[in-house]
Design a protein around this motif. Structure first.
Motif, PDB file in Angstrom:
ATOM      1  N   GLU A 224     -98.279 -26.998  58.115  1.00  0.00           N
ATOM      2  CA  GLU A 224     -96.987 -26.317  58.212  1.00  0.00           C
ATOM      3  C   GLU A 224     -96.345 -26.321  56.823  1.00  0.00           C
ATOM      4  N   ILE A 225     -96.164 -25.127  56.274  1.00  0.00           N
ATOM      5  CA  ILE A 225     -95.658 -25.005  54.903  1.00  0.00           C
ATOM      6  C   ILE A 225     -94.238 -24.458  54.943  1.00  0.00           C
ATOM      7  N   LYS A 226     -93.308 -25.212  54.384  1.00  0.00           N
ATOM      8  CA  LYS A 226     -91.913 -24.760  54.301  1.00  0.00           C
ATOM      9  C   LYS A 226     -91.699 -24.084  52.955  1.00  0.00           C
ATOM     10  N   ILE A 227     -91.022 -22.963  52.981  1.00  0.00           N
ATOM     11  CA  ILE A 227     -90.840 -22.209  51.741  1.00  0.00           C
ATOM     12  C   ILE A 227     -89.378 -21.859  51.536  1.00  0.00           C
ATOM     13  N   SER A 228     -89.075 -21.501  50.289  1.00  0.00           N
ATOM     14  CA  SER A 228     -87.749 -20.999  49.924  1.00  0.00           C
ATOM     15  C   SER A 228     -87.930 -19.948  48.841  1.00  0.00           C
ATOM     16  N   VAL A 229     -86.872 -19.198  48.559  1.00  0.00           N
ATOM     17  CA  VAL A 229     -86.954 -18.146  47.544  1.00  0.00           C
ATOM     18  C   VAL A 229     -85.754 -18.207  46.617  1.00  0.00           C
ATOM     19  N   SER A 230     -85.960 -17.679  45.419  1.00  0.00           N
ATOM     20  CA  SER A 230     -84.877 -17.471  44.462  1.00  0.00           C
ATOM     21  C   SER A 230     -84.684 -15.969  44.305  1.00  0.00           C
ATOM     22  N   VAL A 231     -83.420 -15.552  44.113  1.00  0.00           N
ATOM     23  CA  VAL A 231     -83.103 -14.127  44.188  1.00  0.00           C
ATOM     24  C   VAL A 231     -82.245 -13.702  43.003  1.00  0.00           C
TER      25      VAL A 231
END
Length: 376
Positions: free
Chosen positions: A332-339
């Motif tokens: 299970e891979i948790k991700i986030s993003v920069s915008v």
């Protein structure tokens, strides 16, 4: 060889004439469709195809009949007209409401000076039924194993019935009836083979065009498609002052995902993120454009949006992706993003200037803690 020695069977001439008419249709329609796409006109291509097909074939039918109107041999071009009907009904799958048929038929009968003949009325009713049945066969059997069989099972008997009406009206010999019917069957088979070949080539070109403009992993449009679209939209902005905004994001620590879980897991993350983002866009405005422009980098173009007007969609995308869990390979891979977000301004002299400002905003988010939005 002189013209007096150039003797070709009328049937052979007819075959090349019919195929030439069909080829001219495809060439002119493709030119029209390309012209519409090149100008980014918001016109349904299927609607254009249907309207153009009907107009083209009506001109063909009326034009070819004009030379024999009112004459005892007015039946001679009927096979050409039936091929035009089959082309529209089956191959273009044009659906004409029944209330449009009657005025078209009525105008044609007045033009052909046949409105006073009961045989012509029988022929007209049979023709309308033929068109309707061809529509049905196209929908139900076009992509099935027995599509040619179903096509001929409709085309052959209806062709015979339509030629029966002509025999009764013009009283030509049964041998002529049989000859014309056989010619029609041959035309139908040749038409099927020719259109199938053209359709196969068109489908192949479409697949190649799709590969050229889409990312094979995520199915989003790629950097080439982005470049073409932003060039056009930036010209619109420069010439007409139409607002234009852009969002750029990438997945935080994506290299760590590949190094820790493997490239297949990284691919799964990219696919899942793309699916989520496209879903949000589709629920808001399908005119918003989504592209994968780099490894883990994505761009979203907002045509006719001021920067303030993008907030709702941008924050929905941001919230949907951040803390997203992607399950792959038992992990299970948790991700986030920069915008980064910006709007085209007068200082932007080219699409590259605009792109660079959005890119700088993205890197501002990454340098200042990631998982945030920078708008400037």
């Amino acid at each position: 060889m002189t013209w007096s020695q150039w003797l070709i069977s009328p049937f052979i001439t007819s075959v090349f004439f019919v195929l030439g008419v069909i080829t001219l249709y495809w060439v002119t329609f493709n030119w029209l469709a390309t012209w519409i796409r090149s100008r980014h006109l918001k016109i349904d291509e299927d609607l254009v195809r249907n309207c153009y097909g009907v107009i083209y074939m009506l001109i063909f039918v009326f034009g070819i009949q004009y030379s024999v109107v009112g004459q005892s041999n007015a039946w001679e071009f009927m096979n050409f007209q039936l091929i035009a009907i089959i082309f529209c009904a089956y191959f273009l799958n044009i659906h004409i409401p029944y209330y449009f048929f009657f005025p078209i038929i009525l105008v044609y009968m007045v033009f052909d000076q046949s409105i006073g003949y009961w045989q012509s009325w029988g022929h007209a009713i049979t023709l309308i039924t033929f068109f309707w049945v061809m529509n049905i066969v196209r929908v139900k059997f076009r992509n099935r194993k027995y599509s040619l069989t179903s096509y001929l099972l409709v085309g052959i008997p209806f062709g015979g019935m339509l030629w029966i009406w002509m025999k009764w009206k013009f009283a030509f010999p049964w041998s002529t009836f049989a000859e014309e019917w056989i010619y029609l069957v041959i035309f139908e088979i040749l038409l099927y083979a020719y259109i199938t070949m053209l359709s196969h080539d068109s489908a192949l070109r479409l697949r190649l065009a799709n590969l050229a403009s889409h990312d094979t992993l995520t199915k989003t449009e790629n950097f080439t498609a982005y470049t073409n679209e932003i060039k056009y939209l930036f010209e619109q902005y420069s010439e007409d002052s139409e607002p234009l905004s852009m969002m750029m994001f990438d997945i935080d620590h994506f290299k760590r995902v590949n190094d820790t879980y493997g490239h297949l897991a990284g691919d799964a993350v990219l696919q899942h993120v793309s699916m989520v983002v496209q879903t949000v866009i589709d629920e808001n405005d399908q005119n918003v454009k989504f592209y994968r422009t780099g490894g883990e980098e994505f761009n979203i173009i907002f045509p006719n949006y001021k920067i303030k007007e993008t907030e709702t969609i941008i924050y929905q995308i941001f919230e949907a992706i951040n803390h997203l869990s992607v399950k792959t390979g038992g992990q299970e891979i948790k991700i986030s993003v920069s915008v980064g977000v910006s709007e085209a301004i007068e200082d932007d002299k080219s699409p590259i200037d605009f792109y660079n400002r959005v890119d700088q905003n993205l890197y501002h988010s990454k340098r200042n803690g990631r998982m945030q939005i920078t708008v400037a």
